[in-house]
Scaffold this motif. Sequence first.
Motif, mmCIF file in Angstrom:
data_model
loop_
_atom_site.group_PDB
_atom_site.id
_atom_site.type_symbol
_atom_site.label_atom_id
_atom_site.label_comp_id
_atom_site.label_asym_id
_atom_site.label_seq_id
_atom_site.Cartn_x
_atom_site.Cartn_y
_atom_site.Cartn_z
ATOM 1 N N LEU A 16 0.825 -1.203 0.000
ATOM 2 C CA LEU A 16 0.000 0.000 0.000
ATOM 3 C C LEU A 16 0.862 1.258 0.000
ATOM 4 O O LEU A 16 1.846 1.338 0.718
ATOM 5 C CB LEU A 16 -0.905 0.030 1.247
ATOM 6 N N VAL A 17 0.450 2.223 -0.832
ATOM 7 C CA VAL A 17 0.991 3.574 -0.761
ATOM 8 C C VAL A 17 -0.130 4.437 -0.187
ATOM 9 O O VAL A 17 -1.217 4.531 -0.771
ATOM 10 C CB VAL A 17 1.410 4.115 -2.148
ATOM 11 N N ALA A 18 0.105 5.031 0.987
ATOM 12 C CA ALA A 18 -0.880 5.905 1.625
ATOM 13 C C ALA A 18 -0.366 7.334 1.537
ATOM 14 O O ALA A 18 0.759 7.617 1.964
ATOM 15 C CB ALA A 18 -1.096 5.493 3.077
ATOM 16 N N ILE A 19 -1.170 8.215 0.954
ATOM 17 C CA ILE A 19 -0.776 9.612 0.750
ATOM 18 C C ILE A 19 -1.744 10.503 1.507
ATOM 19 O O ILE A 19 -2.963 10.336 1.386
ATOM 20 C CB ILE A 19 -0.793 9.975 -0.749
ATOM 21 N N GLY A 20 -1.194 11.442 2.270
ATOM 22 C CA GLY A 20 -2.037 12.372 3.009
ATOM 23 C C GLY A 20 -1.649 13.808 2.713
ATOM 24 O O GLY A 20 -0.482 14.105 2.449
ATOM 25 N N GLY A 21 -2.633 14.689 2.758
ATOM 26 C CA GLY A 21 -2.358 16.104 2.545
ATOM 27 C C GLY A 21 -3.556 16.948 2.918
ATOM 28 O O GLY A 21 -4.653 16.434 3.136
ATOM 29 N N SER A 22 -3.319 18.234 2.977
ATOM 30 C CA SER A 22 -4.388 19.166 3.309
ATOM 31 C C SER A 22 -4.276 20.330 2.336
ATOM 32 O O SER A 22 -4.244 20.125 1.135
ATOM 33 C CB SER A 22 -4.255 19.593 4.774
ATOM 34 N N TRP A 23 -4.128 21.527 2.848
ATOM 35 C CA TRP A 23 -4.032 22.711 2.010
ATOM 36 C C TRP A 23 -2.835 22.570 1.061
ATOM 37 O O TRP A 23 -1.701 22.459 1.501
ATOM 38 C CB TRP A 23 -3.864 23.911 2.915
ATOM 39 N N LEU A 66 3.481 12.239 3.107
ATOM 40 C CA LEU A 66 2.765 13.375 3.669
ATOM 41 C C LEU A 66 3.104 14.635 2.880
ATOM 42 O O LEU A 66 4.270 14.990 2.714
ATOM 43 C CB LEU A 66 3.128 13.550 5.144
ATOM 44 N N LEU A 67 2.061 15.289 2.370
ATOM 45 C CA LEU A 67 2.214 16.434 1.484
ATOM 46 C C LEU A 67 1.855 17.737 2.198
ATOM 47 O O LEU A 67 1.618 17.755 3.395
ATOM 48 C CB LEU A 67 1.323 16.237 0.253
ATOM 49 N N SER A 68 1.781 18.793 1.434
ATOM 50 C CA SER A 68 1.452 20.128 1.901
ATOM 51 C C SER A 68 0.199 20.145 2.770
ATOM 52 O O SER A 68 -0.757 19.420 2.502
ATOM 53 C CB SER A 68 1.226 21.006 0.659
ATOM 54 N N GLY A 69 0.215 20.976 3.801
ATOM 55 C CA GLY A 69 -0.968 21.104 4.650
ATOM 56 C C GLY A 69 -0.726 22.054 5.800
ATOM 57 O O GLY A 69 0.415 22.326 6.173
ATOM 58 N N VAL A 117 1.848 24.897 1.742
ATOM 59 C CA VAL A 117 1.825 25.208 3.169
ATOM 60 C C VAL A 117 2.741 24.190 3.858
ATOM 61 O O VAL A 117 2.496 22.994 3.804
ATOM 62 C CB VAL A 117 0.399 25.126 3.761
ATOM 63 N N ALA A 118 3.795 24.687 4.497
ATOM 64 C CA ALA A 118 4.879 23.813 4.989
ATOM 65 C C ALA A 118 4.593 23.131 6.326
ATOM 66 O O ALA A 118 5.318 22.225 6.723
ATOM 67 C CB ALA A 118 6.165 24.626 5.101
ATOM 68 N N VAL A 119 3.534 23.525 7.040
ATOM 69 C CA VAL A 119 3.305 23.040 8.413
ATOM 70 C C VAL A 119 3.263 21.516 8.490
ATOM 71 O O VAL A 119 3.942 20.901 9.318
ATOM 72 C CB VAL A 119 1.998 23.635 9.002
ATOM 73 N N MET A 120 2.475 20.887 7.625
ATOM 74 C CA MET A 120 2.273 19.437 7.702
ATOM 75 C C MET A 120 3.561 18.644 7.422
ATOM 76 O O MET A 120 3.963 17.815 8.235
ATOM 77 C CB MET A 120 1.139 19.020 6.765
ATOM 78 N N PRO A 121 4.227 18.875 6.274
ATOM 79 C CA PRO A 121 5.459 18.123 6.051
ATOM 80 C C PRO A 121 6.552 18.442 7.078
ATOM 81 O O PRO A 121 7.303 17.552 7.493
ATOM 82 C CB PRO A 121 5.880 18.492 4.631
#
Length: 190
Positions: free
Chosen positions: A7-14, A126-129, A158-162
Amino acid sequence: MEPRLKLVAIGGSWGGIKASLSILEGLPADYSIPILLVLHRLRNQEGNLQELLDKKLRLRVLEVEDKEPLLPGHVYLAPSNYHVLIERDHTCSLDDSELENYSRPAIDVTFTSAADVFAENTVGVLLSGASKDGSSGLSYIFDNGGIAIAQDPAEAEVAVMPQAAIDRVPGCKVMNVARIKEFLLSLHEH
């Protein structure tokens, strides 16, 4: 021989929709690993994100339904207002319990359940968010032997998440979107 990734799980927000689109556009229709995409979306708003992604990608895009089996060549999109959990039989289940990190779907919930089922055969991205959701889940994937990747904060909308992920998981790989796409392509088994 490395174990076959499950599995490849990708998460992100803004900023995560744009980043995930850039990554997934480069993958072939027969990509050998299922992809689960958890993006923070406005609550109680029916979006056409699934249609948008389906038009732009070669992979088949489905919004997750309860008991949906995870199959190669597919991107599974977490529906608005539900957490997505991975079951031992490699199907998804939907959960409408409390918000986590002010979100449902929460990236942490999905990442943690993916690592519980697939352990070292999990890739978490984990991407931008604008929140810290995903950093503890990415840490859990890493601690269970999986591969943890954070988008380069300098490139993220938005750098907060990564950045939260990098701070929490010193061993995670930090890559720009183009490099993440190349890396995922390198995992594809023809």
